[in-house]
Design an enzyme around this catalytic site. Structure first.
Site, PDB file in Angstrom:
ATOM      1  N   LYS A  11       0.743  -1.237  -0.260  1.00  0.00           N
ATOM      2  CA  LYS A  11      -0.148   0.292   0.476  1.00  0.00           C
ATOM      3  C   LYS A  11       1.355   1.505   0.490  1.00  0.00           C
ATOM      4  O   LYS A  11       0.865   1.975  -0.717  1.00  0.00           O
ATOM      5  CB  LYS A  11      -0.637  -0.090   1.159  1.00  0.00           C
ATOM      6  CG  LYS A  11      -1.661   1.212   1.187  1.00  0.00           C
ATOM      7  CD  LYS A  11      -2.690   1.480   2.484  1.00  0.00           C
ATOM      8  CE  LYS A  11      -1.202   2.151   3.436  1.00  0.00           C
ATOM      9  NZ  LYS A  11      -2.376   2.786   4.600  1.00  0.00           N
TER      10      LYS A  11
ATOM     11  N   ASP B 150      -6.794   1.670   1.464  1.00  0.00           N
ATOM     12  CA  ASP B 150      -6.801   2.317   2.664  1.00  0.00           C
ATOM     13  C   ASP B 150      -7.845   1.862   2.924  1.00  0.00           C
ATOM     14  O   ASP B 150      -8.718   1.153   2.199  1.00  0.00           O
ATOM     15  CB  ASP B 150      -6.320   3.396   2.861  1.00  0.00           C
ATOM     16  CG  ASP B 150      -7.541   4.436   2.286  1.00  0.00           C
ATOM     17  OD1 ASP B 150      -7.936   4.337   1.749  1.00  0.00           O
ATOM     18  OD2 ASP B 150      -7.110   5.590   2.780  1.00  0.00           O
TER      19      ASP B 150
END
Length: 215
Positions: free
Chosen positions: A122, A140
């Protein structure tokens, strides 16, 4: 009933209409600053991170300076972001690795980024999406929640969600899509009190329809 692809297309149109100017909310001047800010953003608001990085980058503007910093000073500066001991440790280890292995320049490569201490896919996606060539979609908490509620992903696992989204969202939209969804998640599709009746996606939203069409 709309297919996932049809929902995704409708969602993209909606995002372009409502959040066309969405961009990364972490203040940064270069890839290194964005990487560090993203590390600090775990379990912390971007607003608080931006206050912390203003002080942090003023004192330690690059990997070389950060690598030679006092660990105790780093911990004290990043304390407001939470989990400060672990974050400070990772920041120092990241900086030293960049200096020792990459001559002080952050590598814009997924494989190399994810080998840095505390840097997962991420975080790497955030950096590459803004400074390199996007190799994935940032998933997220906002992206995970919103795409699940609308019904364009089936999995609850971030990596599987990313793969599902990558198959639905055009490659040239991957980075902007994340920024737009995050903005939408903060504005309308909130975690505890979503503003479903104000949402332009509610007629295509599985969450809204499963709740009887009203909140």
């Amino acid at each position: 009933m709309r297919s996932k692809r049809q929902k995704a297309e409708k969602f993209l149109t909606f995002l372009d209409e409502k959040y066309s100017d969405a961009e990364c909310s972490l203040v940064h001047k270069n890839p290194f600053e964005l990487l560090i800010a993203t590390v600090l953003s775990a379990q912390c608001t971007d607003e608080r991170v931006n206050k912390v990085t203003r002080v942090l980058f003023d004192k330690y503007p690059d990997a070389e300076n950060m690598a030679e910093s006092d660990p105790e000073e780093i911990m004290e500066i990043v304390r407001p972001t939470g989990f400060y001991k672990n974050k400070a440790s990772n920041i120092l280890r990241i900086s030293k690795t960049i200096v020792e292995d990459y001559e002080g320049k952050l590598p814009l490569d997924m494989g190399k980024l994810t080998k840095l201490p505390g840097v997962g896919r991420k975080t790497a996606n955030v950096v590459l999406g803004n400074f390199g060539k996007a190799e994935g979609i940032v998933v997220d908490t906002h992206v995970k929640r919103v795409t699940s509620r609308i019904g364009i992903v089936s999995s609850g696992d971030p990596e599987k969600i990313e793969k599902e989204l990558m198959s639905l969202i055009p490659h040239d939209r991957w980075n902007k899509f994340s920024h737009q969804v995050i903005a939408f998640g903060r504005d309308i599709c909130r975690s505890r009190t979503p503003k479903c009746n104000e949402c332009g996606m509610n007629k295509a939203c599985a969450y809204f329809l499963n709740k009887g069409g009203s909140r």
